[in-house]
Design a protein around this motif. Structure first.
Motif, PDB file in Angstrom:
ATOM      1  N   TRP A 236       1.063  -1.018   0.216  1.00  7.25           N
ATOM      2  CA  TRP A 236      -0.137  -0.199  -0.045  1.00  7.25           C
ATOM      3  C   TRP A 236       0.848   1.065   0.138  1.00  7.25           C
ATOM      4  CZ3 TRP A 236      -5.562  -0.659  -0.153  1.00  7.25           C
ATOM      5  CH2 TRP A 236      -5.911  -1.886  -0.168  1.00  7.25           C
ATOM      6  N   ARG A 237       0.820   1.851  -0.628  1.00  8.63           N
ATOM      7  CA  ARG A 237       1.394   3.295  -1.018  1.00  8.63           C
ATOM      8  C   ARG A 237       0.993   4.271   0.085  1.00  8.63           C
ATOM      9  NH1 ARG A 237      -0.431   2.857  -6.517  1.00  8.63           N
ATOM     10  NH2 ARG A 237      -1.864   5.008  -5.944  1.00  8.63           N
ATOM     11  N   LEU A 249      -5.316  -4.065   7.277  1.00  8.24           N
ATOM     12  CA  LEU A 249      -3.712  -5.612   7.043  1.00  8.24           C
ATOM     13  C   LEU A 249      -3.643  -7.307   7.407  1.00  8.24           C
ATOM     14  CD1 LEU A 249      -1.026  -2.676   8.326  1.00  8.24           C
ATOM     15  CD2 LEU A 249      -1.605  -4.069   5.640  1.00  8.24           C
ATOM     16  N   LEU A 250      -5.280  -6.897   8.314  1.00 10.17           N
ATOM     17  CA  LEU A 250      -5.656  -8.664   9.098  1.00 10.17           C
ATOM     18  C   LEU A 250      -6.276  -9.709   7.689  1.00 10.17           C
ATOM     19  CD1 LEU A 250      -5.994  -6.993  12.408  1.00 10.17           C
ATOM     20  CD2 LEU A 250      -4.339  -8.257  11.267  1.00 10.17           C
ATOM     21  N   PRO A 251      -5.773 -10.586   8.379  1.00  5.79           N
ATOM     22  CA  PRO A 251      -6.509 -11.364   6.651  1.00  5.79           C
ATOM     23  C   PRO A 251      -8.333 -11.602   7.664  1.00  5.79           C
ATOM     24  CG  PRO A 251      -4.811 -12.815   8.085  1.00  5.79           C
ATOM     25  CD  PRO A 251      -5.177 -11.022   8.723  1.00  5.79           C
ATOM     26  N   GLN A 252      -9.102 -11.752   6.663  1.00  6.08           N
ATOM     27  CA  GLN A 252     -10.857 -11.798   6.741  1.00  6.08           C
ATOM     28  C   GLN A 252     -10.817 -13.289   7.192  1.00  6.08           C
ATOM     29  OE1 GLN A 252     -12.346  -8.456   7.575  1.00  6.08           O
ATOM     30  NE2 GLN A 252     -10.073  -8.115   6.793  1.00  6.08           N
ATOM     31  N   THR A 253      -9.985 -14.399   6.146  1.00  2.00           N
ATOM     32  CA  THR A 253     -10.316 -15.325   6.759  1.00  2.00           C
ATOM     33  C   THR A 253     -10.017 -16.240   7.740  1.00  2.00           C
ATOM     34  OG1 THR A 253      -7.915 -15.881   5.422  1.00  2.00           O
ATOM     35  CG2 THR A 253     -10.363 -15.556   4.158  1.00  2.00           C
ATOM     36  N   GLY A 276       5.310  -9.611  19.210  1.00  2.54           N
ATOM     37  CA  GLY A 276       4.684 -11.388  19.237  1.00  2.54           C
ATOM     38  C   GLY A 276       4.661 -11.443  17.404  1.00  2.54           C
ATOM     39  N   GLU A 277       4.177 -12.406  17.366  1.00  4.75           N
ATOM     40  CA  GLU A 277       3.606 -12.368  15.575  1.00  4.75           C
ATOM     41  C   GLU A 277       2.464 -12.743  15.312  1.00  4.75           C
ATOM     42  OE1 GLU A 277       5.453 -17.055  14.702  1.00  4.75           O
ATOM     43  OE2 GLU A 277       7.602 -16.138  15.826  1.00  4.75           O
ATOM     44  N   LEU A 278       2.250 -12.412  14.346  1.00  2.61           N
ATOM     45  CA  LEU A 278       0.625 -11.691  13.590  1.00  2.61           C
ATOM     46  C   LEU A 278       0.006 -12.045  11.547  1.00  2.61           C
ATOM     47  CD1 LEU A 278      -0.156  -8.165  14.870  1.00  2.61           C
ATOM     48  CD2 LEU A 278      -1.057 -10.315  15.793  1.00  2.61           C
ATOM     49  N   TYR A 279      -0.242 -12.542  11.574  1.00  5.40           N
ATOM     50  CA  TYR A 279      -1.031 -12.896  10.428  1.00  5.40           C
ATOM     51  C   TYR A 279      -0.743 -12.275   9.106  1.00  5.40           C
ATOM     52  CZ  TYR A 279       0.500 -18.019  11.244  1.00  5.40           C
ATOM     53  OH  TYR A 279       1.561 -19.067  12.146  1.00  5.40           O
ATOM     54  N   LYS A 280      -0.876 -11.155   8.680  1.00  8.45           N
ATOM     55  CA  LYS A 280      -1.099  -9.924   7.470  1.00  8.45           C
ATOM     56  C   LYS A 280      -1.169 -10.371   6.251  1.00  8.45           C
ATOM     57  CE  LYS A 280       0.216  -6.388  11.207  1.00  8.45           C
ATOM     58  NZ  LYS A 280       0.292  -5.338  11.569  1.00  8.45           N
ATOM     59  N   VAL A 281      -2.088  -9.963   5.887  1.00  7.30           N
ATOM     60  CA  VAL A 281      -1.508  -9.514   4.089  1.00  7.30           C
ATOM     61  C   VAL A 281      -1.330  -8.298   3.542  1.00  7.30           C
ATOM     62  CG1 VAL A 281      -3.864 -11.355   4.610  1.00  7.30           C
ATOM     63  CG2 VAL A 281      -4.409  -9.040   4.159  1.00  7.30           C
ATOM     64  N   LYS A 286      -1.143 -11.575  -0.712  1.00  5.97           N
ATOM     65  CA  LYS A 286      -0.185 -12.510  -0.142  1.00  5.97           C
ATOM     66  C   LYS A 286      -0.502 -12.444   1.415  1.00  5.97           C
ATOM     67  CE  LYS A 286       4.231 -13.595  -0.266  1.00  5.97           C
ATOM     68  NZ  LYS A 286       5.468 -13.114  -0.883  1.00  5.97           N
ATOM     69  N   LYS A 287      -0.721 -14.158   2.002  1.00  3.61           N
ATOM     70  CA  LYS A 287      -0.125 -13.903   3.297  1.00  3.61           C
ATOM     71  C   LYS A 287       1.309 -13.773   3.865  1.00  3.61           C
ATOM     72  CE  LYS A 287      -4.608 -16.583   3.557  1.00  3.61           C
ATOM     73  NZ  LYS A 287      -5.180 -17.701   3.979  1.00  3.61           N
ATOM     74  N   LEU A 288       1.212 -13.035   4.946  1.00 11.19           N
ATOM     75  CA  LEU A 288       2.653 -13.076   5.509  1.00 11.19           C
ATOM     76  C   LEU A 288       2.333 -13.507   7.317  1.00 11.19           C
ATOM     77  CD1 LEU A 288       3.340  -9.164   4.319  1.00 11.19           C
ATOM     78  CD2 LEU A 288       3.971 -11.612   2.999  1.00 11.19           C
ATOM     79  N   VAL A 289       3.964 -13.509   7.691  1.00  8.21           N
ATOM     80  CA  VAL A 289       3.927 -13.503   8.983  1.00  8.21           C
ATOM     81  C   VAL A 289       4.953 -13.208   9.314  1.00  8.21           C
ATOM     82  CG1 VAL A 289       4.908 -15.549  10.754  1.00  8.21           C
ATOM     83  CG2 VAL A 289       3.792 -16.558   8.968  1.00  8.21           C
TER      84      VAL A 289
END
Length: 705
Positions: A236-237, A249-253, A276-281, A286-289
């Motif tokens: 995202w710009r 930024l958070l995965p909807q699924t 901590g660790e989060l799962y984001k998109v 694309k899913k990221l750790v």
């Protein structure tokens, strides 16, 4: 005013006296003269009274004037104090810029005595490169009457310290023709502010240079700041994300996202920070750790204002960790399997040898007995193959390496599965004409493909498409950086893909674990894919897998391409016969020493046996000049085979040794024993035993490497 009244009273008295004097000169009457004298006295009294009143008024005015003068002097002194002791530098110049007044702050700032400062041109304290800018400021002052907040670089009297000043100036005064009288200057040293701004600019540049995503959100979760690193990580710009809700930024699924986010915000509010660790998109989905660090920011009053977040993309790192953990699990289970395999091979070796030896010793054996022995040999070999399959995902077992045609293996597999697989599965092959060859074990590679195509078949119970392809690929640094152990170079990529049910993301990292299976009880051992990855790792390659539920799976096998040529070893059809050579057989398994002794003696060799390394050394000392070959097991109590071999080599540098093991490879043995002349993997057949003995005895002292 009192002065005017006094003058009027004196003038009135003069007029009255002149009038009386004129009247007195015009008459000669005595009585009239007395009357005039009395009238004159009366007039003088009136005038004196008026003069007294005026004098009092004048005294009062003098007192008021003295008080006013004191007030004016106090105000002047207060102005002078304010002027002199103001924290900023004040200068007064004429319209040409000649300094007329300067306060103490100006003296200190310009580093000049106050007396020496008066009369100097203001321009001499302006930095050389800024003097044109100063002349423009003077011109603007004459036109606009004032300037505010202009930045001007100046230097001290000695000229060795430059500093930036904020300049404010006004044009004041003027004569009756409107000509300006003076210029008043306020100078403020902004060196600290300049350094702070420079530091802020540098920090802002660092924030943009860093690869971490740095963002600031308000307490309503709206993005207030977004650096270049965040643009690179999430796509995202800045103009697209500012003011937006950061939950984008958070995965909807992910069902865990919302409660986790609420818990994080609560912790940050209470403790001031969280990590901590989060799962984001990303913007592209694309899913990221992400390794995320949150810090609560407060305003000057100490109230919560915003949340600073620093995000590091650790997706690649997590992939590497997953691969590493998988490798470690394989190594741990491989260590356990190796110990079991050693014992099983020791059990199977006599069975295979006896089953082969008895028909040779009893030529008149009936057909039923021969079939039973053949069945015994076959099942013993199947047991040995199962052990090799268990060991194939460790580095303990390697097959014979020859030139293997990849296209030929795929064609063989294709013919087999077309005859045996259900008709509702469509089979396609696509082999590149220049796919080339690999150096490996044909049987093991055949096993790899069979495991993969059988899994693909089982994933399509209602039919589908199975595709096998092979092509060449050159891997560079970018390709192999996320694959542990991968090297650059030319590879042959064999791809097996299906349109089956797919693999759940939750278990895809476990599919290569030994004994892990999703099949029903009795329909899978869980060794198929662990065998695949073990064999491919031993061939210097690696395996990639991708899958999607209800779409299908794809397995890609990478094997180093080879252009070498190696002749395949073909076992001798006829068993070699000895010439009465004396051979020392050393093994802690009595069954193995006995059957090996019997086999060698049947084929015209003399044999001595020992149960451990210590006994072997004693026998060798006694028969050193007669023993021509030593068969040494590597794993024995009392003294291990490697120690015994090194001791024998000290006793006789020319000693001929064949190592035996149900566990280690020949290459691994040479690291512990130096040079040996042969290697017999357990369980071995009569042919392998006799051929190895004959090869070492006829090759002299040539070492096996």
């Amino acid at each position: 005013m009192a002065g005017d009244n006094l003058e009027q009273a004196i003038a009135g008295a003069h007029r009255r006296l002149e009038n009386l004097s004129r009247r007195a000169s015009q008459t000669q009457r005595q009585d009239f003269a007395v009357e005039l004298l009395q009238e004159a006295i009366t007039e003088i009294s009136i005038s004196l009274e008026e003069l007294h009143v005026s004098a009092e008024e004048l005294q009062q005015q003098n007192e008021e004037l003295a008080a006013t003068r004191q007030l004016v002097e106090a105000e002047r002194q207060r102005y002078q104090d304010l002027f002199n002791f103001a924290p900023d530098a004040y200068l007064v110049t004429d319209v040409t810029g000649i300094i007329q007044e300067a306060n103490y702050a100006a003296v200190q700032l310009l580093n000049v005595r106050q007396g020496a400062l008066i009369g100097k041109p203001f321009s001499v304290f302006v930095y050389q490169a800024e003097r044109h800018k100063f002349r423009l400021m003077m011109l603007r002052l004459r036109q606009q009457k004032q300037i505010r907040g202009q930045e001007l670089w100046m230097f001290h009297n000695n000229g060795d310290i430059d500093f930036p000043a904020e300049v404010t100036a006004t044009l004041t005064g003027g004569d009756s023709k409107g000509k300006p009288d003076s210029l008043r200057w306020l100078l403020r040293d902004i060196s600290d502010r300049y350094r702070t701004e420079q530091k802020i600019r540098e920090q802002a540049a660092l924030l943009d240079i860093t690869t971490d995503a740095i963002l600031v959100r308000n307490l309503d979760n709206q993005v207030l700041f977004w650096n270049k690193g965040a643009e690179n990580v999430y796509g995202w710009r800045t103009e697209e994300i500012l003011g937006k809700n950061a939950s984008i930024l958070l995965p909807q699924t992910s069902p865990k996202t919302s409660p986790q986010l609420a818990a994080i915000i609560k912790i940050v509010s209470e403790l001031g920070s969280w990590q901590g660790e989060l799962y984001k998109v990303t913007k592209d989905g694309k899913k990221l750790v992400i390794a995320s660090r949150w810090t609560l920011m407060r305003d000057p009053a100490g109230l919560p204002k915003s949340i600073l977040t620093v995000d590091t993309d650790i997706t690649e790192k997590k992939q590497l960790e997953t691969r590493l953990f998988r490798t470690q699990r394989l190594e741990s289970l491989g260590t356990l399997a190796s110990g079991i395999a050693h014992d099983l091979n020791n059990i199977l070796t006599p069975m295979v040898t006896i089953a082969q030896l008895l028909p040779l010793k009893h030529l008149q054996m009936d057909e039923n007995s021969q079939q039973m022995l053949k069945l015994l040999e076959t099942n013993a070999k199947r047991g040995s193959d199962l052990i090799q399959q268990i060991l194939s995902f460790t580095h303990s077992s390697e097959g014979k390496r020859t030139i293997v045609s990849v296209s030929q293996i795929i064609e063989d597999i294709e013919q087999m599965i077309k005859r045996t697989f259900p008709q509702f599965i469509d089979i396609y092959t696509d082999i590149s004409p220049d796919v080339g060859i690999v150096l490996g074990d044909s049987t093991q590679l055949h096993q790899v493909l069979m495991n993969l195509v059988v899994n693909a078949r089982d994933a399509m119970p209602n039919g589908g498409s199975l595709r096998i392809s092979a092509t060449k690929l050159s891997l560079n640094q970018n390709h192999h950086k996320i694959r542990i152990g991968a090297k650059t170079g030319s590879y042959i990529v064999i791809t097996v893909s299906d349109t089956g049910v797919g693999i759940c993301p939750e278990i895809i990292d476990r599919i290569f674990d030994p004994f892990f299976t999703t099949k029903e009880v009795g329909k899978g051992t869980g060794l198929g894919l662990s065998t695949v990855i073990g064999i491919i790792n031993n061939h210097g390659g690696f395996v990639d897998v991708s899958s999607e539920i209800e779409v299908g799976s794809q397995f890609q096998v990478y094997l180093p391409s080879s252009e070498e040529s190696i002749d395949s070893v073909v076992d001798e059809i006829e068993l070699p016969i000895g010439q009465g050579e004396l051979i020392l057989v050393v093994d802690d398994e009595a069954a193995i020493t006995q059957i090996t002794k019997t086999t060698l003696e049947i084929h015209n060799y003399r044999v001595l046996t020992a149960e451990n390394g210590i006994e072997a050394l004693a026998l060798y000392t006694l028969h050193k000049n007669e023993i021509q070959l030593v068969l040494m097991d590597m794993m024995m109590p009392s003294m291990a085979g490697g120690t015994a071999i090194r001791t024998l080599q000290i006793m006789n540098r020319e000693v001929q040794i064949i190592a035996m093991s149900g566990l280690a490879s020949a290459e691994a043995l040479t690291q512990f024993t130096g040079g040996i002349q042969g290697f017999l993997p357990k369980p071995f057949t009569v042919h392998e035993l006799l051929n190895s003995v004959q090869q070492v005895l006829t090759s002299g002292s040539k070492s096996f490497h």
